[in-house]
Scaffold this motif. Structure first.
Motif, PDB file in Angstrom:
ATOM      1  N   MET A   1       0.850  -1.188   0.000  1.00  0.00           N
ATOM      2  CA  MET A   1       0.000   0.000   0.000  1.00  0.00           C
ATOM      3  C   MET A   1       0.894   1.249   0.000  1.00  0.00           C
ATOM      4  SD  MET A   1      -2.851   1.139   2.767  1.00  0.00           S
ATOM      5  CE  MET A   1      -4.342   0.597   2.000  1.00  0.00           C
ATOM      6  N   ASP A   2       0.503   2.184  -0.768  1.00  0.00           N
ATOM      7  CA  ASP A   2       1.276   3.417  -0.873  1.00  0.00           C
ATOM      8  C   ASP A   2       1.235   4.167   0.458  1.00  0.00           C
ATOM      9  OD1 ASP A   2       1.137   6.298  -3.071  1.00  0.00           O
ATOM     10  OD2 ASP A   2       2.802   5.371  -2.045  1.00  0.00           O
ATOM     11  N   LYS A   3       2.352   4.743   0.827  1.00  0.00           N
ATOM     12  CA  LYS A   3       2.420   5.425   2.120  1.00  0.00           C
ATOM     13  C   LYS A   3       1.678   6.754   2.135  1.00  0.00           C
ATOM     14  CE  LYS A   3       6.893   7.392   1.033  1.00  0.00           C
ATOM     15  NZ  LYS A   3       8.266   7.538   1.441  1.00  0.00           N
ATOM     16  N   PHE A   4       1.329   7.280   0.956  1.00  0.00           N
ATOM     17  CA  PHE A   4       0.655   8.567   0.897  1.00  0.00           C
ATOM     18  C   PHE A   4      -0.869   8.459   0.878  1.00  0.00           C
ATOM     19  CE2 PHE A   4       4.795   9.670  -1.057  1.00  0.00           C
ATOM     20  CZ  PHE A   4       5.204  10.576  -0.090  1.00  0.00           C
ATOM     21  N   VAL A   5      -1.412   7.267   0.859  1.00  0.00           N
ATOM     22  CA  VAL A   5      -2.860   7.101   0.775  1.00  0.00           C
ATOM     23  C   VAL A   5      -3.551   7.718   1.983  1.00  0.00           C
ATOM     24  CG1 VAL A   5      -4.716   5.391   0.746  1.00  0.00           C
ATOM     25  CG2 VAL A   5      -2.738   5.083  -0.718  1.00  0.00           C
ATOM     26  N   PHE A   6      -3.021   7.494   3.159  1.00  0.00           N
ATOM     27  CA  PHE A   6      -3.641   8.054   4.356  1.00  0.00           C
ATOM     28  C   PHE A   6      -3.501   9.577   4.407  1.00  0.00           C
ATOM     29  CE2 PHE A   6      -2.802   3.658   5.853  1.00  0.00           C
ATOM     30  CZ  PHE A   6      -4.133   3.282   5.954  1.00  0.00           C
ATOM     31  N   LEU A   7      -2.417  10.092   3.837  1.00  0.00           N
ATOM     32  CA  LEU A   7      -2.266  11.540   3.736  1.00  0.00           C
ATOM     33  C   LEU A   7      -3.324  12.122   2.802  1.00  0.00           C
ATOM     34  CD1 LEU A   7      -0.640  14.109   4.362  1.00  0.00           C
ATOM     35  CD2 LEU A   7       0.772  13.543   2.375  1.00  0.00           C
ATOM     36  N   PHE A  52      -7.259   7.588  -9.300  1.00  0.00           N
ATOM     37  CA  PHE A  52      -6.183   7.257 -10.233  1.00  0.00           C
ATOM     38  C   PHE A  52      -5.257   6.196  -9.651  1.00  0.00           C
ATOM     39  CE2 PHE A  52      -1.874   8.074 -11.839  1.00  0.00           C
ATOM     40  CZ  PHE A  52      -2.087   7.798 -13.190  1.00  0.00           C
ATOM     41  N   LYS A  53      -4.878   6.358  -8.381  1.00  0.00           N
ATOM     42  CA  LYS A  53      -3.999   5.378  -7.743  1.00  0.00           C
ATOM     43  C   LYS A  53      -4.674   4.009  -7.632  1.00  0.00           C
ATOM     44  CE  LYS A  53      -0.546   7.898  -5.342  1.00  0.00           C
ATOM     45  NZ  LYS A  53       0.558   7.249  -6.035  1.00  0.00           N
TER      46      LYS A  53
END
Length: 61
Positions: A1-7, A52-53
Protein backbone atom coordinates in the motif's frame (compact mmCIF):
# COMPACT_ATOMS: atom_id res chain seq x y z
CA UNK A 1 0.00 0.00 0.00
CA UNK A 2 1.28 3.42 -0.87
CA UNK A 3 2.42 5.43 2.12
CA UNK A 4 0.66 8.57 0.90
CA UNK A 5 -2.86 7.10 0.77
CA UNK A 6 -3.64 8.05 4.36
CA UNK A 7 -2.27 11.54 3.74
CA UNK A 8 -4.63 11.90 0.76
CA UNK A 9 -7.54 10.73 2.92
CA UNK A 10 -6.58 13.26 5.58
CA UNK A 11 -6.53 15.98 2.92
CA UNK A 12 -10.02 14.99 1.79
CA UNK A 13 -11.25 15.20 5.38
CA UNK A 14 -9.59 18.59 5.78
CA UNK A 15 -11.38 19.74 2.63
CA UNK A 16 -14.72 18.67 4.07
CA UNK A 17 -13.85 20.51 7.28
CA UNK A 18 -13.19 23.69 5.31
CA UNK A 19 -16.50 23.32 3.47
CA UNK A 20 -18.42 22.96 6.75
CA UNK A 21 -16.46 25.59 8.70
CA UNK A 22 -18.97 27.74 10.61
CA UNK A 23 -17.85 31.34 10.17
CA UNK A 24 -21.25 33.05 10.35
CA UNK A 25 -21.37 35.72 13.03
CA UNK A 26 -17.61 36.01 13.34
CA UNK A 27 -15.26 38.65 11.95
CA UNK A 28 -14.07 36.05 9.42
CA UNK A 29 -17.50 35.63 7.83
CA UNK A 30 -16.33 37.46 4.73
CA UNK A 31 -13.87 34.75 3.78
CA UNK A 32 -16.38 31.88 3.96
CA UNK A 33 -16.75 31.65 0.17
CA UNK A 34 -12.96 31.39 -0.15
CA UNK A 35 -12.68 28.63 2.45
CA UNK A 36 -15.53 26.74 0.81
CA UNK A 37 -13.88 27.02 -2.59
CA UNK A 38 -10.54 25.80 -1.23
CA UNK A 39 -12.31 22.90 0.48
CA UNK A 40 -14.16 21.88 -2.68
CA UNK A 41 -10.97 22.01 -4.75
CA UNK A 42 -9.07 19.96 -2.15
CA UNK A 43 -11.76 17.29 -2.01
CA UNK A 44 -11.95 17.05 -5.80
CA UNK A 45 -8.20 16.95 -6.39
CA UNK A 46 -7.35 14.40 -3.73
CA UNK A 47 -10.35 12.23 -4.60
CA UNK A 48 -9.22 12.13 -8.21
CA UNK A 49 -5.70 11.22 -7.10
CA UNK A 50 -7.03 8.34 -5.01
CA UNK A 51 -9.19 7.11 -7.90
CA UNK A 52 -6.18 7.26 -10.23
CA UNK A 53 -4.00 5.38 -7.74
CA UNK A 54 -6.72 2.73 -7.34
CA UNK A 55 -6.96 2.23 -11.08
CA UNK A 56 -3.19 1.97 -11.35
CA UNK A 57 -3.12 -0.60 -8.53
CA UNK A 58 -5.78 -2.66 -10.32
CA UNK A 59 -3.81 -2.46 -13.56
CA UNK A 60 -0.73 -3.71 -11.73
CA UNK A 61 1.55 -0.75 -12.16
Amino acid sequence: MDKFVFLFLACILAGFALINLPLAGSPLAGIQPITSLIGIVAVLVFSLILIFKGIMALAGK
